[in-house]
Design a protein around this motif. Structure first.
Motif, PDB file in Angstrom:
ATOM      1  N   LEU A 212       7.717  -5.575  -6.190  1.00 42.45           N
ATOM      2  CA  LEU A 212       7.062  -6.346  -7.249  1.00 42.45           C
ATOM      3  C   LEU A 212       5.659  -5.799  -7.452  1.00 42.45           C
ATOM      4  N   LEU A 213       5.347  -5.475  -8.708  1.00 50.31           N
ATOM      5  CA  LEU A 213       4.020  -4.987  -9.085  1.00 50.31           C
ATOM      6  C   LEU A 213       3.376  -5.993 -10.018  1.00 50.31           C
ATOM      7  N   VAL A 214       2.258  -6.559  -9.613  1.00 53.08           N
ATOM      8  CA  VAL A 214       1.507  -7.526 -10.422  1.00 53.08           C
ATOM      9  C   VAL A 214       0.312  -6.775 -10.999  1.00 53.08           C
TER      10      VAL A 214
ATOM     11  N   LEU B 153       0.702  -7.315   1.880  1.00 53.37           N
ATOM     12  CA  LEU B 153       0.436  -7.031   0.474  1.00 53.37           C
ATOM     13  C   LEU B 153      -0.298  -5.703   0.336  1.00 53.37           C
ATOM     14  N   ILE B 154      -0.178  -5.099  -0.851  1.00 56.17           N
ATOM     15  CA  ILE B 154      -1.012  -3.962  -1.231  1.00 56.17           C
ATOM     16  C   ILE B 154      -1.983  -4.468  -2.290  1.00 56.17           C
TER      17      ILE B 154
ATOM     18  N   VAL C 113       4.997  -6.110  -2.223  1.00 59.25           N
ATOM     19  CA  VAL C 113       4.277  -6.596  -3.399  1.00 59.25           C
ATOM     20  C   VAL C 113       2.943  -5.874  -3.492  1.00 59.25           C
ATOM     21  N   ALA C 114       2.631  -5.338  -4.667  1.00 55.79           N
ATOM     22  CA  ALA C 114       1.322  -4.727  -4.932  1.00 55.79           C
ATOM     23  C   ALA C 114       0.642  -5.497  -6.053  1.00 55.79           C
ATOM     24  N   ILE C 115      -0.653  -5.749  -5.901  1.00 59.69           N
ATOM     25  CA  ILE C 115      -1.414  -6.553  -6.854  1.00 59.69           C
ATOM     26  C   ILE C 115      -2.697  -5.815  -7.205  1.00 59.69           C
TER      27      ILE C 115
ATOM     28  N   THR D 142      -1.292   3.456  -5.659  1.00 63.34           N
ATOM     29  CA  THR D 142      -0.732   2.117  -5.442  1.00 63.34           C
ATOM     30  C   THR D 142       0.778   2.120  -5.643  1.00 63.34           C
ATOM     31  N   GLY D 143       1.248   2.814  -6.672  1.00 60.95           N
ATOM     32  CA  GLY D 143       2.683   2.885  -6.921  1.00 60.95           C
ATOM     33  C   GLY D 143       3.431   3.571  -5.803  1.00 60.95           C
TER      34      GLY D 143
END
Length: 502
Positions: A252-254, A348-349, A321-323, A445-446
């Motif tokens: 999940l990428l926020v 988390l990232i 999950v990355a935010i 980040t990706g």
């Protein structure tokens, strides 16, 4: 690859002498041979004068041995031995005797230094002091350093520019540090060579392998590492013949806000190019059509807000999950990010605006899930830590925070520093200045998101991702050049980079 502080290198030298066994003077001879090969290969055979400035210690002994070896190859050599206390280390003294026996001209300077006139094509070799310097250079040595720096000649330093400490620069007077164009450092990179504030002293650098004992290196403990391709390859996970997309991670990428769809697209594309099985983007509604047309392989869950993130999605179905990329600083977004941090059950990232939100709400650091990964650039870290200092100070502070909060901090920049909860610091060896462009951090980040979702531990992901990111950047620079390359070119180069590792 381990790297060491200067006191430890002395211990490894001593252990090499014991284990091999080899006499100290013969170890110096071996180092000088390797240095001479490098110097001759780069500058030899052109009729240049080699002007060698040697000090009274073992670095000076290296320089005197190099002078002798260059002269034996037919090069024109002149040497200045700076020895105000009339005292040489045993190995330096032995090499002075060998130089005299060979008839190589030298000048020994005790009370004063008579500045010579050097031809324009002269190559200066700086061997005054090595990395174990105990204090600032002064007196007669400072005069010689001033002469070297004002000479406008090509300067090559042996091991480290004289006057520069092997560790972080302790505020030594800059005018008393040699400004080299090229530094040949022995066996290991020195910490000072990894700091941007010291680039004006070392120019570019290259490691010279002098075959110190592998057993001594293995036995000497260190929390410092220089990540190279062989270190990364051991982490790469092979894919099962029978794996399906779910086995390769649900991520999940926020990300994103109005006008910042590009950040979410770059992070998503990098994630997909790094092996994720299923990717979902939580984005503002205004970005939905842009993202779906740009990244058709990804799924989207649009926020109820048109222009920013305001909702907190359930994360139980995701492996990672990355935010942060492109979130902006809306108050509703800030509240949502803080709730995500508080409610998260997995590491988390956090990147970009998520870090800026955390900087404004430092209590959130206490609520981070263990082994979360933060990826600040120097400006973001200064806000996060509440301290604005040089790179070496930032690394020390980042390491302290990583240990305090049981997280990983990836301090981006040249030789990106990965600080672990255990106190390790891994300096990344890949990458180039062409990567200093908008969107480059989003691609990192990706990559991190794909690795964490795909079963890599936070430690493995934090070491592998910066390396593969930098390797893709190096491939992009080779194809497009550092000036023209973009973050999109880094992503387009990821397949080649992964292929090199696999």
């Amino acid at each position: 690859m381990k790297i060491f502080r200067t006191a430890q290198i002395k211990s490894i030298d001593a252990a090499t002498i014991k284990y091999e066994p080899i006499a100290s003077i013969d170890l110096m001879e071996r180092a000088a041979q390797r240095l001479t090969e490098a110097i001759s290969g780069r500058f030899g055979g052109k009729g240049n004068l080699f002007a060698i400035f040697a000090g009274p210690g073992n670095n000076g002994g290296d320089g005197l041995a190099v002078a002798r070896m260059l002269a034996a190859q037919g090069e024109t050599v002149k040497t200045w031995l700076v020895n105000p206390k009339h005292r040489l280390s045993p190995d330096c003294g032995a090499n002075l005797s060998r130089l005299q026996e060979c008839g190589v001209p030298f000048v020994e300077c005790h009370e004063k230094f008579d500045a010579p006139t050097l031809p324009e094509d002269c190559i200066i070799i700086d061997a005054l002091f090595g990395s174990g310097l105990g204090g600032p250079v002064g007196g007669l040595f400072a005069e010689v350093v001033e002469f070297i720096n004002n000479s406008r000649r090509t300067v090559v330093s042996v091991d480290i520019p004289s006057g520069l400490p092997g560790e972080y620069n302790g505020g030594y007077p800059e005018e008393n540090i040699v400004r080299a164009h090229l530094t040949y450092t022995l066996q290991f990179p020195k910490l000072s060579l990894l700091m941007p504030e010291n680039e004006k002293f070392f120019g570019s650098w290259q490691t010279i392998d002098i075959n110190l004992s592998p057993q001594a290196i293995a036995d000497e403990p260190s929390n410092l590492f220089f990540t190279k391709i062989e270190d990364v390859r051991k982490f790469i996970k092979p894919r099962s013949l029978f794996s399906h997309k779910g086995d390769n991670g649900r991520a999940l990428l926020v990300a994103g806000s109005q006008g910042m769809a590009g950040a979410s697209i770059l992070a998503a594309r990098a994630c997909l190019r790094s092996g994720v099985g299923l990717l979902t983007l939580h984005i503002p509604r205004c970005n939905n059509s842009i993202v779906q047309s740009s990244v058709p392989e990804a799924m989207t869950k649009p926020d109820c807000s048109d222009t920013y993130i305001s909702e907190v999605l359930p994360t139980g179905a995701y492996n990672a999950v990355a935010i942060g990329p492109g979130l902006g600083n809306n108050t509703a977004t800030e509240a949502a990010v803080l709730r995500m941090i508080e409610e998260a059950k997995i590491p988390l990232i956090l990147d970009a605006d998520a870090l800026n939100i955390l900087a404004c709400n430092p209590a959130g650091l206490e609520k981070l899930p263990p082994h979360s990964i933060l990826t600040p650039h120097p400006g973001e870290f200064a806000r996060l830590a509440g301290i604005n200092c040089c790179r070496c100070g930032q690394i020390e502070q980042a390491s302290a925070l990583a240990q305090k909060y049981n997280i990983f901090i990836i301090l981006k920049g040249a030789y990106t520093a990965v600080c672990t909860p255990e106190g390790e610091i891994h300096f990344n060896s890949s990458g180039n200045p062409g990567m200093a462009k908008g969107g480059s951090g989003d691609t990192l980040t990706g990559i991190l998101l794909a690795l964490l979702a795909g079963g890599y531990t936070p430690r493995e992901a934090s070491i592998v991702a910066p390396y593969i990111h930098g390797l893709a950047g190096d491939i992009a620079a080779a194809r497009q050049g550092m000036t023209a390359m973009t973050a999109g070119d880094i992503i387009d180069s990821l397949p080649s980079a992964w292929k090199m590792l696999e």
